[in-house]
Design a protein around this motif. Structure first.
Motif, PDB file in Angstrom:
ATOM      1  N   VAL A   1      -5.300   5.552  -6.394  1.00 35.21           N
ATOM      2  CA  VAL A   1      -5.058   4.197  -6.897  1.00 35.21           C
ATOM      3  C   VAL A   1      -6.254   3.276  -6.760  1.00 35.21           C
ATOM      4  O   VAL A   1      -6.265   2.178  -7.321  1.00 35.21           O
ATOM      5  N   GLY A   2      -7.278   3.690  -6.007  1.00 34.20           N
ATOM      6  CA  GLY A   2      -8.433   2.812  -5.860  1.00 34.20           C
ATOM      7  C   GLY A   2      -9.326   3.249  -4.720  1.00 34.20           C
ATOM      8  O   GLY A   2      -9.211   4.374  -4.202  1.00 34.20           O
ATOM      9  N   TYR A   3     -10.226   2.334  -4.341  1.00 32.05           N
ATOM     10  CA  TYR A   3     -11.229   2.678  -3.346  1.00 32.05           C
ATOM     11  C   TYR A   3     -11.447   1.520  -2.366  1.00 32.05           C
ATOM     12  O   TYR A   3     -11.294   0.349  -2.714  1.00 32.05           O
ATOM     13  N   LEU A   4     -11.811   1.877  -1.133  1.00 35.78           N
ATOM     14  CA  LEU A   4     -12.354   0.933  -0.173  1.00 35.78           C
ATOM     15  C   LEU A   4     -13.858   1.188  -0.095  1.00 35.78           C
ATOM     16  O   LEU A   4     -14.306   2.335  -0.226  1.00 35.78           O
ATOM     17  N   TYR A   5     -14.626   0.137   0.113  1.00 34.20           N
ATOM     18  CA  TYR A   5     -16.073   0.296   0.252  1.00 34.20           C
ATOM     19  C   TYR A   5     -16.505  -0.255   1.605  1.00 34.20           C
ATOM     20  O   TYR A   5     -16.415  -1.454   1.856  1.00 34.20           O
ATOM     21  N   LEU A   6     -16.957   0.649   2.474  1.00 38.45           N
ATOM     22  CA  LEU A   6     -17.428   0.260   3.799  1.00 38.45           C
ATOM     23  C   LEU A   6     -18.892  -0.138   3.680  1.00 38.45           C
ATOM     24  O   LEU A   6     -19.707   0.631   3.171  1.00 38.45           O
ATOM     25  N   ASP A   7     -19.251  -1.322   4.158  1.00 32.26           N
ATOM     26  CA  ASP A   7     -20.647  -1.756   4.060  1.00 32.26           C
ATOM     27  C   ASP A   7     -21.574  -0.716   4.667  1.00 32.26           C
ATOM     28  O   ASP A   7     -22.521  -0.270   4.028  1.00 32.26           O
ATOM     29  N   LEU A   8     -21.314  -0.350   5.908  1.00 31.64           N
ATOM     30  CA  LEU A   8     -22.076   0.710   6.579  1.00 31.64           C
ATOM     31  C   LEU A   8     -21.107   1.649   7.283  1.00 31.64           C
ATOM     32  O   LEU A   8     -20.128   1.207   7.891  1.00 31.64           O
ATOM     33  N   TRP A   9     -21.385   2.927   7.183  1.00 28.02           N
ATOM     34  CA  TRP A   9     -20.610   3.967   7.866  1.00 28.02           C
ATOM     35  C   TRP A   9     -21.621   4.753   8.708  1.00 28.02           C
ATOM     36  O   TRP A   9     -22.459   5.474   8.169  1.00 28.02           O
ATOM     37  N   ILE A  10     -21.581   4.537  10.039  1.00 26.94           N
ATOM     38  CA  ILE A  10     -22.624   5.030  10.913  1.00 26.94           C
ATOM     39  C   ILE A  10     -22.106   6.170  11.784  1.00 26.94           C
ATOM     40  O   ILE A  10     -21.045   6.058  12.411  1.00 26.94           O
ATOM     41  N   GLU A  11     -22.872   7.249  11.789  1.00 25.61           N
ATOM     42  CA  GLU A  11     -22.553   8.428  12.600  1.00 25.61           C
ATOM     43  C   GLU A  11     -21.146   8.937  12.330  1.00 25.61           C
ATOM     44  O   GLU A  11     -20.471   9.449  13.224  1.00 25.61           O
TER      45      GLU A  11
ATOM     46  N   ASP B   1       2.747  -4.039   8.910  1.00 26.78           N
ATOM     47  CA  ASP B   1       2.482  -4.611   7.587  1.00 26.78           C
ATOM     48  C   ASP B   1       1.012  -4.525   7.193  1.00 26.78           C
ATOM     49  O   ASP B   1       0.491  -5.364   6.463  1.00 26.78           O
ATOM     50  N   TRP B   2       0.296  -3.494   7.654  1.00 24.87           N
ATOM     51  CA  TRP B   2      -1.111  -3.418   7.314  1.00 24.87           C
ATOM     52  C   TRP B   2      -1.314  -3.168   5.816  1.00 24.87           C
ATOM     53  O   TRP B   2      -2.359  -3.472   5.275  1.00 24.87           O
ATOM     54  N   GLN B   3      -0.249  -2.650   5.142  1.00 23.72           N
ATOM     55  CA  GLN B   3      -0.380  -2.402   3.711  1.00 23.72           C
ATOM     56  C   GLN B   3      -0.683  -3.674   2.929  1.00 23.72           C
ATOM     57  O   GLN B   3      -1.391  -3.653   1.936  1.00 23.72           O
ATOM     58  N   LYS B   4      -0.146  -4.832   3.368  1.00 25.20           N
ATOM     59  CA  LYS B   4      -0.392  -6.069   2.626  1.00 25.20           C
ATOM     60  C   LYS B   4      -1.864  -6.460   2.695  1.00 25.20           C
ATOM     61  O   LYS B   4      -2.398  -7.072   1.775  1.00 25.20           O
ATOM     62  N   TYR B   5      -2.532  -6.087   3.805  1.00 24.61           N
ATOM     63  CA  TYR B   5      -3.963  -6.343   3.891  1.00 24.61           C
ATOM     64  C   TYR B   5      -4.742  -5.326   3.056  1.00 24.61           C
ATOM     65  O   TYR B   5      -5.773  -5.642   2.481  1.00 24.61           O
ATOM     66  N   LEU B   6      -4.234  -4.102   3.005  1.00 25.22           N
ATOM     67  CA  LEU B   6      -4.857  -3.080   2.166  1.00 25.22           C
ATOM     68  C   LEU B   6      -4.953  -3.551   0.728  1.00 25.22           C
ATOM     69  O   LEU B   6      -5.988  -3.416   0.070  1.00 25.22           O
ATOM     70  N   TYR B   7      -3.879  -4.147   0.209  1.00 31.46           N
ATOM     71  CA  TYR B   7      -3.861  -4.573  -1.178  1.00 31.46           C
ATOM     72  C   TYR B   7      -4.862  -5.692  -1.449  1.00 31.46           C
ATOM     73  O   TYR B   7      -5.235  -5.933  -2.590  1.00 31.46           O
ATOM     74  N   ARG B   8      -5.298  -6.382  -0.407  1.00 33.31           N
ATOM     75  CA  ARG B   8      -6.246  -7.480  -0.605  1.00 33.31           C
ATOM     76  C   ARG B   8      -7.688  -7.009  -0.612  1.00 33.31           C
ATOM     77  O   ARG B   8      -8.575  -7.741  -1.039  1.00 33.31           O
ATOM     78  N   VAL B   9      -7.962  -5.819  -0.118  1.00 31.84           N
ATOM     79  CA  VAL B   9      -9.349  -5.356  -0.039  1.00 31.84           C
ATOM     80  C   VAL B   9      -9.611  -4.124  -0.896  1.00 31.84           C
ATOM     81  O   VAL B   9     -10.773  -3.742  -1.068  1.00 31.84           O
ATOM     82  N   ILE B  10      -8.583  -3.524  -1.448  1.00 30.47           N
ATOM     83  CA  ILE B  10      -8.768  -2.338  -2.263  1.00 30.47           C
ATOM     84  C   ILE B  10      -9.387  -2.714  -3.609  1.00 30.47           C
ATOM     85  O   ILE B  10      -9.084  -3.760  -4.176  1.00 30.47           O
ATOM     86  N   TRP B  11     -10.303  -1.871  -4.093  1.00 32.09           N
ATOM     87  CA  TRP B  11     -10.856  -2.047  -5.438  1.00 32.09           C
ATOM     88  C   TRP B  11     -10.165  -1.054  -6.351  1.00 32.09           C
ATOM     89  O   TRP B  11     -10.121   0.145  -6.060  1.00 32.09           O
ATOM     90  N   THR B  12      -9.614  -1.547  -7.446  1.00 37.14           N
ATOM     91  CA  THR B  12      -8.909  -0.673  -8.376  1.00 37.14           C
ATOM     92  C   THR B  12      -9.676  -0.578  -9.683  1.00 37.14           C
ATOM     93  O   THR B  12     -10.190  -1.586 -10.180  1.00 37.14           O
ATOM     94  N   PRO B  13      -9.796   0.617 -10.266  1.00 38.41           N
ATOM     95  CA  PRO B  13     -10.423   0.759 -11.582  1.00 38.41           C
ATOM     96  C   PRO B  13      -9.692  -0.091 -12.616  1.00 38.41           C
ATOM     97  O   PRO B  13      -8.500  -0.405 -12.444  1.00 38.41           O
ATOM     98  N   PRO B  14     -10.377  -0.488 -13.701  1.00 39.94           N
ATOM     99  CA  PRO B  14      -9.785  -1.417 -14.677  1.00 39.94           C
ATOM    100  C   PRO B  14      -8.423  -1.015 -15.226  1.00 39.94           C
ATOM    101  O   PRO B  14      -7.587  -1.865 -15.467  1.00 39.94           O
ATOM    102  N   ASP B  15      -8.194   0.292 -15.408  1.00 42.64           N
ATOM    103  CA  ASP B  15      -6.944   0.712 -16.038  1.00 42.64           C
ATOM    104  C   ASP B  15      -5.920   1.231 -15.032  1.00 42.64           C
ATOM    105  O   ASP B  15      -4.931   1.859 -15.409  1.00 42.64           O
TER     106      ASP B  15
END
Length: 529
Positions: free
Chosen positions: A70-80, A137-151
């Motif tokens: 359904v989409g992607y999260l983008y981590l600024d930095l993922w270290i080790e 209720d962490w899912q409600k925060y997930l929906y605020r940061v997830i990036w979804t493709p246009p379609d």
């Protein structure tokens, strides 16, 4: 032996976080505040690599709900392969929104700790955020940061339950090693990472509003010109009107409108930016028919639950459309109103202010029988008739490509409302009247600019009606007269001109135009022939 500090939280990543903290401080010393987030991200990842750490920039994490990506999260930095680092460049203190964002990343990857840095102030602000034992209720925060493709359409939040399978593609090497809190002294209060306010529990998230402003402010400021004295962040926008002194008799023209139920169609397929273009261009056209040029715009965005990225996308579209017409986006309002709107729904409205010389106000009083009606093409249904359109296509797959359209149904129906300002404003000296074909189509809109003794005759064979309208008419079983009363039928603006200048005007406009009819003596109505 040193006494162990009470309340100290130990994690398996302590040594790594101390090292990254030092590198973040070096970034701050080198770059100082005043840059965009990506500059700090890039420099920090460079220093991590120089220090021998494995570091990835903008790590993409797939989000699967049940069996659907359904989409992607983008981590600024993922270290080790274990530590989450989020970089901000905010002029204000970090808020709960940024904390929630990192908490979602911790829940997704299983990492026990994340680092949140704010490089936007004079001194580095940072927080170490621990993965809580449980996160309700962490899912409600997930929906605020997830990036979804246009379609891609996210499942409704109320459809997510404890039994719903939510999976992620990136897992920390320390996913099964929770933070350890030894010898907690209960006399020393241990503050939670996130404290949710009473207002937030009622459904209004102030931090989300702040985040939305941060995301949109650069686009808004890009519309400013020398007349804007105060804009985003002010209680009221200030616009310098001294340029009016150069005019003989300036008249202010104002209009307010909305996008209507096109917003429901846009929300159903997750497309938001084009809605911003819709509201601006609709309003520009409405004051253009009176001969006015736009000065500034004010927007209003309301929703049940504020999604900063969604809101920013709409307002960015508004800013883009303003800039295309040389108009400032002077201010606006973002309202979160749980209980007024259903989840996932939103509305957009706007007010435009323009100016025109009094002796150039349209329509002129020189309309006569024999004047020609020139039609300019529309880009689609624009912003009208969508209640009927949604009814006609309520069971249709909006993402399916229709061969006769050459695109998907969603593409055809959500094409942005076009502006006619740049095409027509330079040539208004040749125009007697303009009519914007919005709600009411040909039947209702053209008579609005006619005198009592004139009617408009429209020749239905004078232009090729786009195939979209034939599809709507056939599928909806709609009469021809109603089609021309509800829709623009491929003509979004008409100009009424003296027949002696019609050819010159057509040659001046850099696109195809059509002589679609003429004025006759009559009773102020539109006649289809």
């Amino acid at each position: 032996m040193a006494k162990e500090k009470t309340g100290l939280v130990k994690t398996p990543l302590d040594e790594l976080t101390y090292k990254v903290n030092g590198l973040a401080m070096q970034v701050m010393r080198e770059l100082r505040s005043g840059h965009k987030e990506e500059f700090y991200q890039r420099r920090l990842v460079e220093l991590c690599l120089e220090a021998g750490l494995q570091a990835e920039l903008e790590k993409r994490v797939e989000v699967w709900i049940n069996d659907s990506l359904v989409g992607y999260l983008y981590l600024d930095l993922w270290i080790e392969n274990s530590l989450i680092v989020e970089c901000k460049a905010l002029s204000h203190d970090l808020t709960n929104h940024e904390l929630h964002q990192v908490l979602v990343y911790l829940a997704a990857t299983g990492s026990p700790v994340g680092m949140l840095y704010n490089f936007g102030k004079s001194t580095l602000e940072f927080k170490r955020i621990l993965k809580p034992a449980s996160m309700q209720d962490w899912q409600k925060y997930l929906y605020r940061v997830i990036w979804t493709p246009p379609d891609t359409i996210l499942p409704r939040e109320d459809s997510i339950s404890s039994n719903t399978s939510i999976r992620f593609s990136v897992i920390s090497d320390f996913a099964n090693q929770p933070a350890v809190i030894p010898s907690v002294d209960k006399s020393v209060p241990v503050r939670d990472s996130v404290t949710e306010s009473a207002y937030s529990r009622s459904g209004v998230d102030i931090d989300a509003g702040i985040r939305a402003v941060e995301l949109m402010k650069e686009s808004v400021r890009a519309t400013y010109n020398e007349s804007v004295l105060a804009g985003i962040g002010s209680f009221g926008g200030l616009f310098d009107a001294s340029a009016f002194k150069q005019m003989d008799n300036p008249v202010i023209v104002a209009s307010t409108d909305g996008v209507g139920t096109k917003v429901k169609l846009a929300a159903s397929v997750g497309r938001y930016r084009s809605i911003g273009h819709d509201i601006v261009n609709h309003c520009i056209n409405d004051i253009l028919v009176q001969g006015a040029r736009p000065l500034f715009f004010m927007d209003y965005f309301a929703t049940a639950k504020l999604n900063p990225e969604q809101t920013s996308d709409v307002v960015t579209g508004i800013a883009e459309a303003c800039k295309e017409s040389g108009m400032a986006l002077l201010g606006g309002e973002t309202a979160e109103m749980p209980g007024v709107y259903r989840d996932g729904e939103f509305d957009v409205a706007g007010t435009i202010i323009g100016v025109v010389e009094k002796d150039r106000i349209l329509p002129t009083r020189s309309l006569i029988a024999g004047d020609l009606i020139l039609g300019l093409p529309s880009s689609g249904p624009h912003t009208n008739g969508y209640s009927l359109i949604r009814k006609v296509f309520e069971d249709a797959d909006l993402q399916s490509v229709h061969p006769e359209l050459g695109c998907s149904l969603a593409d055809a129906l959500l094409a942005p409302h076009r502006s006619y300002f740049n095409a027509l404003y330079p040539h208004l000296d040749k125009v007697k009247a303009l009519a914007h074909l919005t709600g009411g189509g040909f039947i209702e809109n053209i008579p609005r600019v006619l005198s009592e003794n004139l009617s408009a005759v429209i020749n239905l064979n004078s232009w090729q009606v786009p195939l979209l309208w034939k599809l709507i008419q056939e599928k909806g079983n709609i009469s021809t007269e109603e089609m021309y009363r509800v829709f623009n039928m491929g003509i979004g603006m008409v100009a009424i001109v003296d027949k002696s200048v019609a050819a010159d005007l057509q040659a001046s406009i850099p696109e195809s135009t059509f002589i679609v009819g003429e004025l006759i003596k009559g009773e102020r109505k539109t006649i289809l022939v």
